[in-house]
Design a protein around this motif. Structure first.
Motif, PDB file in Angstrom:
ATOM      1  N   ALA A 127      -1.029  -2.038 -14.949  1.00 31.31           N
ATOM      2  CA  ALA A 127      -2.137  -1.263 -15.512  1.00 31.31           C
ATOM      3  C   ALA A 127      -3.407  -1.469 -14.710  1.00 31.31           C
ATOM      4  O   ALA A 127      -4.104  -0.505 -14.378  1.00 31.31           O
ATOM      5  N   ARG A 128      -3.709  -2.714 -14.375  1.00 31.97           N
ATOM      6  CA  ARG A 128      -4.908  -2.988 -13.589  1.00 31.97           C
ATOM      7  C   ARG A 128      -4.815  -2.291 -12.231  1.00 31.97           C
ATOM      8  O   ARG A 128      -5.769  -1.683 -11.771  1.00 31.97           O
ATOM      9  N   GLN A 129      -3.657  -2.371 -11.594  1.00 32.00           N
ATOM     10  CA  GLN A 129      -3.495  -1.751 -10.283  1.00 32.00           C
ATOM     11  C   GLN A 129      -3.631  -0.235 -10.358  1.00 32.00           C
ATOM     12  O   GLN A 129      -4.259   0.384  -9.496  1.00 32.00           O
ATOM     13  N   VAL A 130      -3.065   0.376 -11.401  1.00 31.44           N
ATOM     14  CA  VAL A 130      -3.182   1.826 -11.575  1.00 31.44           C
ATOM     15  C   VAL A 130      -4.646   2.216 -11.746  1.00 31.44           C
ATOM     16  O   VAL A 130      -5.135   3.160 -11.108  1.00 31.44           O
ATOM     17  N   VAL A 131      -5.368   1.486 -12.593  1.00 31.92           N
ATOM     18  CA  VAL A 131      -6.792   1.771 -12.814  1.00 31.92           C
ATOM     19  C   VAL A 131      -7.561   1.625 -11.503  1.00 31.92           C
ATOM     20  O   VAL A 131      -8.358   2.494 -11.125  1.00 31.92           O
ATOM     21  N   GLU A 132      -7.325   0.539 -10.776  1.00 35.74           N
ATOM     22  CA  GLU A 132      -8.043   0.315  -9.521  1.00 35.74           C
ATOM     23  C   GLU A 132      -7.669   1.337  -8.464  1.00 35.74           C
ATOM     24  O   GLU A 132      -8.519   1.770  -7.684  1.00 35.74           O
ATOM     25  N   HIS A 140      -7.100   4.309  -8.971  1.00 37.22           N
ATOM     26  CA  HIS A 140      -7.823   5.531  -9.335  1.00 37.22           C
ATOM     27  C   HIS A 140      -9.335   5.353  -9.192  1.00 37.22           C
ATOM     28  O   HIS A 140     -10.107   6.169  -9.671  1.00 37.22           O
ATOM     29  N   GLY A 141      -9.749   4.271  -8.552  1.00 34.97           N
ATOM     30  CA  GLY A 141     -11.172   4.027  -8.323  1.00 34.97           C
ATOM     31  C   GLY A 141     -11.880   3.378  -9.490  1.00 34.97           C
ATOM     32  O   GLY A 141     -13.108   3.302  -9.511  1.00 34.97           O
ATOM     33  N   GLY A 142     -11.136   2.899 -10.467  1.00 36.14           N
ATOM     34  CA  GLY A 142     -11.736   2.323 -11.666  1.00 36.14           C
ATOM     35  C   GLY A 142     -11.722   0.809 -11.681  1.00 36.14           C
ATOM     36  O   GLY A 142     -11.308   0.167 -10.720  1.00 36.14           O
ATOM     37  N   ARG A 143     -12.221   0.268 -12.788  1.00 39.10           N
ATOM     38  CA  ARG A 143     -12.241  -1.183 -13.004  1.00 39.10           C
ATOM     39  C   ARG A 143     -11.838  -1.479 -14.424  1.00 39.10           C
ATOM     40  O   ARG A 143     -12.077  -0.702 -15.340  1.00 39.10           O
ATOM     41  N   LEU A 144     -11.242  -2.649 -14.587  1.00 34.63           N
ATOM     42  CA  LEU A 144     -10.797  -3.119 -15.893  1.00 34.63           C
ATOM     43  C   LEU A 144     -11.577  -4.394 -16.201  1.00 34.63           C
ATOM     44  O   LEU A 144     -11.627  -5.299 -15.368  1.00 34.63           O
ATOM     45  N   PHE A 145     -12.217  -4.440 -17.368  1.00 27.27           N
ATOM     46  CA  PHE A 145     -13.043  -5.573 -17.768  1.00 27.27           C
ATOM     47  C   PHE A 145     -12.506  -6.204 -19.048  1.00 27.27           C
ATOM     48  O   PHE A 145     -11.888  -5.524 -19.868  1.00 27.27           O
ATOM     49  N   GLY A 146     -12.809  -7.479 -19.245  1.00 24.58           N
ATOM     50  CA  GLY A 146     -12.527  -8.158 -20.493  1.00 24.58           C
ATOM     51  C   GLY A 146     -13.807  -8.266 -21.303  1.00 24.58           C
ATOM     52  O   GLY A 146     -14.909  -8.087 -20.783  1.00 24.58           O
ATOM     53  N   ALA A 147     -13.648  -8.576 -22.571  1.00 32.48           N
ATOM     54  CA  ALA A 147     -14.811  -8.770 -23.434  1.00 32.48           C
ATOM     55  C   ALA A 147     -15.474 -10.096 -23.070  1.00 32.48           C
ATOM     56  O   ALA A 147     -14.805 -11.038 -22.654  1.00 32.48           O
ATOM     57  N   PRO A 148     -16.793 -10.179 -23.206  1.00 36.67           N
ATOM     58  CA  PRO A 148     -17.477 -11.434 -22.886  1.00 36.67           C
ATOM     59  C   PRO A 148     -17.196 -12.523 -23.920  1.00 36.67           C
ATOM     60  O   PRO A 148     -16.869 -12.240 -25.067  1.00 36.67           O
ATOM     61  N   GLY A 149     -17.307 -13.762 -23.490  1.00 32.68           N
ATOM     62  CA  GLY A 149     -17.225 -14.903 -24.393  1.00 32.68           C
ATOM     63  C   GLY A 149     -15.827 -15.219 -24.873  1.00 32.68           C
ATOM     64  O   GLY A 149     -14.833 -14.936 -24.221  1.00 32.68           O
ATOM     65  N   GLU A 150     -15.775 -15.796 -26.071  1.00 34.98           N
ATOM     66  CA  GLU A 150     -14.518 -16.270 -26.641  1.00 34.98           C
ATOM     67  C   GLU A 150     -13.566 -15.138 -27.007  1.00 34.98           C
ATOM     68  O   GLU A 150     -12.391 -15.365 -27.247  1.00 34.98           O
ATOM     69  N   GLN A 151     -14.054 -13.930 -27.078  1.00 33.20           N
ATOM     70  CA  GLN A 151     -13.227 -12.778 -27.459  1.00 33.20           C
ATOM     71  C   GLN A 151     -12.599 -12.099 -26.249  1.00 33.20           C
ATOM     72  O   GLN A 151     -12.166 -10.954 -26.330  1.00 33.20           O
ATOM     73  N   SER A 152     -12.526 -12.772 -25.112  1.00 34.04           N
ATOM     74  CA  SER A 152     -12.141 -12.115 -23.859  1.00 34.04           C
ATOM     75  C   SER A 152     -10.802 -11.397 -23.919  1.00 34.04           C
ATOM     76  O   SER A 152     -10.617 -10.388 -23.268  1.00 34.04           O
ATOM     77  N   GLY A 166       0.800  -1.212   0.000  1.00 32.93           N
ATOM     78  CA  GLY A 166       0.000   0.000   0.000  1.00 32.93           C
ATOM     79  C   GLY A 166       0.836   1.267   0.000  1.00 32.93           C
ATOM     80  O   GLY A 166       0.391   2.307   0.460  1.00 32.93           O
ATOM     81  N   ARG A 167       2.056   1.204  -0.507  1.00 31.54           N
ATOM     82  CA  ARG A 167       2.950   2.352  -0.471  1.00 31.54           C
ATOM     83  C   ARG A 167       3.047   3.073  -1.806  1.00 31.54           C
ATOM     84  O   ARG A 167       3.757   4.059  -1.898  1.00 31.54           O
ATOM     85  N   LEU A 168       2.383   2.589  -2.815  1.00 36.96           N
ATOM     86  CA  LEU A 168       2.458   3.267  -4.105  1.00 36.96           C
ATOM     87  C   LEU A 168       1.672   4.565  -4.009  1.00 36.96           C
ATOM     88  O   LEU A 168       0.536   4.581  -3.566  1.00 36.96           O
ATOM     89  N   THR A 169       2.280   5.639  -4.384  1.00 42.17           N
ATOM     90  CA  THR A 169       1.621   6.929  -4.262  1.00 42.17           C
ATOM     91  C   THR A 169       1.385   7.530  -5.638  1.00 42.17           C
ATOM     92  O   THR A 169       2.182   7.355  -6.545  1.00 42.17           O
ATOM     93  N   PHE A 170       0.272   8.214  -5.751  1.00 41.46           N
ATOM     94  CA  PHE A 170      -0.055   8.939  -6.958  1.00 41.46           C
ATOM     95  C   PHE A 170      -0.103  10.412  -6.611  1.00 41.46           C
ATOM     96  O   PHE A 170      -0.391  10.781  -5.481  1.00 41.46           O
ATOM     97  N   LEU A 171       0.174  11.217  -7.575  1.00 35.90           N
ATOM     98  CA  LEU A 171       0.052  12.646  -7.400  1.00 35.90           C
ATOM     99  C   LEU A 171      -1.328  13.025  -7.914  1.00 35.90           C
ATOM    100  O   LEU A 171      -1.513  13.226  -9.116  1.00 35.90           O
TER     101      LEU A 171
END
Length: 167
Positions: free
Chosen positions: A137-142, A144-156, A15-20
């Motif tokens: 990338a996922r951690q940076v997005v999260e 910042h209060g965000g979420r990262l999703f994959g495409a549904p089905g075989e195209q994930s 929990g030490r990663l800091t953002f400006l």
């Protein structure tokens, strides 16, 4: 870059990663996204969506790098489908406005924009190589209060969606 990534990864569990956290225009973040590819001439990145006036409170440079990592990973999955599309929609949510950014071939990106949120899958960061860029990338997005999703089905792995809260 790898040394920077490894150094930053070590901070996540502690929990030490800091953002400006500073206000940043979403348009500038998206315009700065760069796609790296193993191809000699990578497919162009087509950006679409009205993000004028949309502001994110966070670290613009890290968000730009996170979006670039996701776009690059998706580009490697869709090499034969032409241009890579990054489509953005500003949405009202119960807890405020968010930017919803869909990345993939035009068909997949448009499908992600219209798909019900509950149909989206967890983003799979396992794609070969060291895999550190997508984990970060996922951690940076999260962070910042965000979420990262994959495409549904075989195209994930051939598409991704990023939801980021707006200020």
């Amino acid at each position: 870059t790898l040394l920077t990534e490894v150094s930053e990864v070590s901070h996540f569990p502690k929990g030490r990663l800091t953002f400006l956290p500073t206000p940043a225009g979403l348009a500038g973040i998206i315009d700065g996204v760069e796609v790296s590819s193993s191809q000699e001439s990578p497919a162009p990145l087509v950006r679409e969506g009205n993000v004028d006036g949309a502001v994110i409170n966070g670290d613009a440079a890290r968000l730009r790098q996170a979006l670039s990592a996701v776009a690059s990973a998706v580009a490697r999955e869709i090499m034969d489908e032409g241009a890579l599309h990054m489509l953005t929609d500003i949405r009202e949510r119960a807890n405020g406005r968010e930017a919803f950014i869909a990345v993939g071939s035009e068909r997949i990106a448009r499908g992600l924009l219209t798909a019900p949120r509950e149909s989206l899958t967890a983003f799979d960061a396992t794609r070969g190589g060291s895999g550190l860029s997508l984990v970060i990338a996922r951690q940076v997005v999260e962070d910042h209060g965000g979420r990262l999703f994959g495409a549904p089905g075989e195209q994930s792995k051939a598409g991704a969606a990023i939801a980021l809260p707006l200020s």
